[in-house]
Structure formats: structure tokens, C-alpha cells
Design an enzyme around this catalytic site. Sequence first.
Site, PDB file in Angstrom:
ATOM      1  N   ASP A  13       6.450   4.822  -4.555  1.00 53.35           N
ATOM      2  CA  ASP A  13       5.250   5.580  -5.399  1.00 53.35           C
ATOM      3  C   ASP A  13       3.872   5.479  -4.505  1.00 53.35           C
ATOM      4  O   ASP A  13       2.674   6.558  -5.411  1.00 53.35           O
ATOM      5  CB  ASP A  13       5.015   5.749  -6.340  1.00 53.35           C
ATOM      6  N   LYS A  16       4.871   7.280   0.757  1.00 52.17           N
ATOM      7  CA  LYS A  16       5.191   7.617   2.103  1.00 52.17           C
ATOM      8  C   LYS A  16       5.458   8.397   2.638  1.00 52.17           C
ATOM      9  O   LYS A  16       5.593   8.756   3.800  1.00 52.17           O
ATOM     10  CB  LYS A  16       6.762   6.879   1.745  1.00 52.17           C
ATOM     11  N   GLY A  40      11.893   8.422  -3.979  1.00 54.50           N
ATOM     12  CA  GLY A  40      11.693  10.871  -4.186  1.00 54.50           C
ATOM     13  C   GLY A  40      10.567  10.904  -3.251  1.00 54.50           C
ATOM     14  O   GLY A  40       9.542  10.020  -3.962  1.00 54.50           O
ATOM     15  N   HIS A  41      10.605  11.731  -2.557  1.00 52.54           N
ATOM     16  CA  HIS A  41       9.493  11.475  -1.549  1.00 52.54           C
ATOM     17  C   HIS A  41       9.416  13.484  -2.270  1.00 52.54           C
ATOM     18  O   HIS A  41      10.250  14.748  -2.286  1.00 52.54           O
ATOM     19  CB  HIS A  41       9.608  11.670  -0.460  1.00 52.54           C
ATOM     20  N   ARG A 144      32.582  -6.465  -0.524  1.00 50.97           N
ATOM     21  CA  ARG A 144      32.678  -5.899  -0.196  1.00 50.97           C
ATOM     22  C   ARG A 144      34.275  -5.079  -0.817  1.00 50.97           C
ATOM     23  O   ARG A 144      35.128  -5.013  -0.117  1.00 50.97           O
ATOM     24  CB  ARG A 144      33.416  -6.926   0.992  1.00 50.97           C
ATOM     25  N   GLN A 226      10.709   2.735  -1.788  1.00 48.06           N
ATOM     26  CA  GLN A 226      10.272   1.645  -2.854  1.00 48.06           C
ATOM     27  C   GLN A 226       9.484   1.036  -2.058  1.00 48.06           C
ATOM     28  O   GLN A 226       8.558   1.181  -1.168  1.00 48.06           O
ATOM     29  CB  GLN A 226      11.662   0.955  -3.094  1.00 48.06           C
ATOM     30  N   LYS A 333      -4.316   8.258  -2.111  1.00 48.01           N
ATOM     31  CA  LYS A 333      -5.432   9.290  -3.682  1.00 48.01           C
ATOM     32  C   LYS A 333      -6.289   8.623  -3.509  1.00 48.01           C
ATOM     33  O   LYS A 333      -6.735   8.372  -4.760  1.00 48.01           O
ATOM     34  CB  LYS A 333      -3.805   8.486  -4.612  1.00 48.01           C
TER      35      LYS A 333
HETATM   36  P1  IMP Z   1      16.912   1.025  -9.448  1.00 47.99           P
HETATM   37  O1  IMP Z   1      16.351   1.136  -7.579  1.00 47.99           O
HETATM   38  O2  IMP Z   1      17.053   2.048 -10.004  1.00 47.99           O
HETATM   39  O3  IMP Z   1      18.005  -0.009  -9.917  1.00 47.99           O
HETATM   40  O4  IMP Z   1      15.545   0.261 -10.645  1.00 47.99           O
HETATM   41  C1  IMP Z   1      15.259  -0.745 -10.325  1.00 47.99           C
HETATM   42  C2  IMP Z   1      13.171  -1.378 -10.556  1.00 47.99           C
HETATM   43  O5  IMP Z   1      13.022  -0.023  -9.191  1.00 47.99           O
HETATM   44  C3  IMP Z   1      13.257  -0.056 -11.351  1.00 47.99           C
HETATM   45  O6  IMP Z   1      11.775  -0.507 -12.249  1.00 47.99           O
HETATM   46  C4  IMP Z   1      12.643   1.291 -11.224  1.00 47.99           C
HETATM   47  O7  IMP Z   1      11.891   2.535 -11.603  1.00 47.99           O
HETATM   48  C5  IMP Z   1      12.264   1.121  -9.222  1.00 47.99           C
HETATM   49  N1  IMP Z   1      12.137   1.763  -8.799  1.00 47.99           N
HETATM   50  C6  IMP Z   1      13.035   1.807  -7.889  1.00 47.99           C
HETATM   51  N2  IMP Z   1      12.706   2.811  -6.856  1.00 47.99           N
HETATM   52  C7  IMP Z   1      11.270   3.159  -7.095  1.00 47.99           C
HETATM   53  C8  IMP Z   1      10.955   4.365  -6.896  1.00 47.99           C
HETATM   54  O8  IMP Z   1      11.331   4.918  -5.688  1.00 47.99           O
HETATM   55  N3  IMP Z   1       9.553   3.863  -6.707  1.00 47.99           N
HETATM   56  C9  IMP Z   1       9.329   3.247  -8.074  1.00 47.99           C
HETATM   57  N4  IMP Z   1       9.982   2.604  -8.708  1.00 47.99           N
HETATM   58  C10 IMP Z   1      11.303   2.243  -7.899  1.00 47.99           C
END
Ligand code: IMP
Length: 430
Positions: A13, A16, A40-41, A144, A226, A333
Site C-alpha cells: 500500500d 505503487k 489493490g491499486h 502441482r 504487496q 504521501k
Molecule cells: P494474503 O496475501 O491475502 O494471503 O494476506 C497475507 C498478508 O499480506 C496479510 O497481512 C495481508 O493484509 C497482507 N497483504 C496482502 N496483500 C496486500 C496488499 O496488497 N497490501 C497490503 N497488505 C497486503
Amino acid sequence: MSAVVVIGSQWGDEGKGKVVDVFSAQADWVVRYQGGANAGHTLIVDGKKTVLHLIPSGILHSHTKCLIASGVVIDIVQLAKEIDGLKKNNFLKDPSQLMISDKATVLLSYHKQLDQAREAFSKNEKIGTTGKGIGPAYEDRASRKAILFGDLFNTSVLKEKIEKSLKEKNFLLEHFYKQKPISAETALQEITESINILKNYCCTNSSHIIYKAIAKKEKVLFEGAQGSLLDLLHGTYPFVTSSSTISSSACIGTGIGPQNIKKVLGITKAYTTRVGAGPFPTELNDTVGDFLQKNGHEFGATTGRTRRCGWIDIPALKYAIRINGISSIALMKLDVLSGLETIKICTAYKMGESTTTDYPSSPGEIAKAKPIYLEMPGWKEDITTCLQKKELPKKALNYISTLEQHLKIPIDVISVGPDRGQSIWINSLF
Ligand code: IMP
């Protein structure tokens, strides 16, 4: 060489999407290589909001080709929805603008069901996942058993693979998590409409497509999802995602050699946020934390969850710079900090009796780290209309140069607001 990787240097977050969107104007290609719809963008273009989870944000520039590479786990229904939404908003007029690797992993509703059932079952040991099925889908790939994107277009193979996969998944869902099983017919029905939409975008040999683009000196931007501290191997395990989020994952997820990467841009928020569970040494559970959360609109674009907020953390950033080979930073930001009396920078940690500037290697150790802060005066001015570095208040410039001194790499971009135009360019990306 013309390939650049854009990655998040914190816990995701960082912004990007905005950076990739802006640089896409100069890029010939934008490639997504890992993760899935957990990302999520949120993009604001001319005041209009577009939220993308799977499609690279470069899609908003009609001359930029976008590729979803083999390392991504694709929620089929979500992807079809995004394509539909883009078309309704007059984007993606030419289907050849978007390519999806036939080797990418398919993520279906039962992956999400399993992810959510596990989290619900975990009680005190929750990871705080996004519930988007990312872990179960990558597990299928590693064991697999995955359905590949190309399989979607062969009805008998698809049916057979779903039936096989559900035998195991339903056993877990029914007997371990005490949930309703899902039939292969339902799983198939759920995606029939989406498959029709997606069939125009499947490509073979995606690694060769990218290789040829790089060889022709086309500008290729690899868009990470991420953040570095959520990396499966090098993040704050087990509080991480299920893919490799660091820059080298661009090579693995697309199938290109590391010598092709010219530059790694680390997207870094002017403070730190985290969603989900796990250690966070500079977290602020006070009015300043609330200020950052409210002022920065720190809610997850994917889950709507409130993000945890804290000060910027130099040991964590230096670790991210090292494991990614980050060559410069985009500081995001900065405007959110306007109005704070004092701004703090964590420069080291107190660990029991000793002090360290190194990022501890285990989450247990990170949880024990007590930040040592450098305090700086904040600025009151609204900086959201500054278009050049010299227009920034002296105290903001002081904050930027202090960060550069500690991180020992340059800050190439400064973002002062969510819109494309609210960016200060110091050095170009390509
Ligand atoms: P998962 O990727 O849904 O399995 O989540 C695993 C961890 O990664 C959790 O703490 C989520 O909040 C974090 N996470 C996954 N995707 C994002 C992202 O795009 N931004 C911030 N945190 C993320």
C-alpha cells in the site's frame, strides 16, 4: 537495457499504483508478475476513480501493452469484472493491449472459501489475510495441482482438473472446517461467463514476448504487488503473503534473466502502514497514528480494513534496499505529514541492552525491537500544489534530505497528492 522493477519497500500500500500509472505513460509494457487480487491499486485520473486488483495500472494508457505473467494467481471472476469495467469506462478498446499468460495459476471460489475458513478457524493465530484465496492457490501451484489459465479454454481438461481438485478441497472444507462442500458443476458455472470474456486475452510464450520487447529496447516496467516485508521467504514470516514480493520475483514470475533489470525503484510511504497481523516496531496507537490514518485515508483498497500506521523505519527500509537492490526511492504521501508539530524517523532499535541499526531476522525479535527516534520539526503548509522540489517548505526538504542521508540512495520522485499531476519528478525512470 530498458527494464525497470517497481516494488513496495514496506508492507504494501505504498502507492505503487500511482507511480506505475504515471510511468506507464513512458512505458511500452507493464508486466504484473506475482500475487493476485489481494493487491489493490486506486487510481485517480481527472478526478475519476478506478480500482484495479489484477490488471496492471498501465492499462489506462492506450499505447501501453499490459501482461499478466505466469507468476500471478488469477481470480477469474474478478479479472473478467475488471475487463468489463475498463471497457465500460472507454479503456481497453483494443484487446491486444492486454495479454495473460497461459501458464498463470487459476484461482477459483473454493480457494477463497478455504482461505477464509482457515482464518476463521485459526482463532488466536490469524495472519489477517485478505481472504482472496492467495495461499490456497499458490499451494496448488507448488503441489502441482493447479489449473492453469490456458486450461480454461479446454472444457474437458478444465472439468477434469476441477473435479480432481475438489475431491481434496471438499474433504478439508467438510470434515475439517465444517463448511459446505462445493460441486464441480457449481464451480464451473461460476466461471463460464468469465471464460467467454477472457478468451480474447490468453497468450502463449509470455517470457519470450517480454524477452523480445527488452531485446528491441522497448521500455518494460515490472509492477510488483504487496511489499518487501510481506515476502514469503524474506518478510516477517509467518505474517506474510504467499508469493515472493521482492524484485528478483520479477525474473521468476515472468521468466527473464536478472541481467535484464536496469533499475529497481522502491516505492516508500513517508510514514509506515501495515494491514493484517504481525510485528510493527514504529506503530503508533495514539492521536498521531489516528491523524495519519485519517489524513492518509488509510483503508485497504481490497478489504476496506483500517491500516495500522506509524513512523518511517530506516532499519526496515535499509533491509528492503538490500534485499531488492533498490537503486532509488519514490517517496509517497508526503502531504499527509503536513500539520504535524513533530515528525519522527526511526534510525535504530534498542534490543534489550544493546542498540542495532540492522533489521532483526525473526518476527519474535522484531516484536521486541524498541525504536530509537530522530525528532524533526514538522511543517504546517499545504504542499499538495507543489510541482517542484524548491517549492516545498524548508522543513519538508529537511525531512527528505535526512531520509536520503540515512538510506544512502536518492529520492527520485516525491508524491504530494493522489492525482497523477501531484508528483515532483527529480529523475526519470527510464
Ligand atoms: P494474503 O496475501 O491475502 O494471503 O494476506 C497475507 C498478508 O499480506 C496479510 O497481512 C495481508 O493484509 C497482507 N497483504 C496482502 N496483500 C496486500 C496488499 O496488497 N497490501 C497490503 N497488505 C497486503
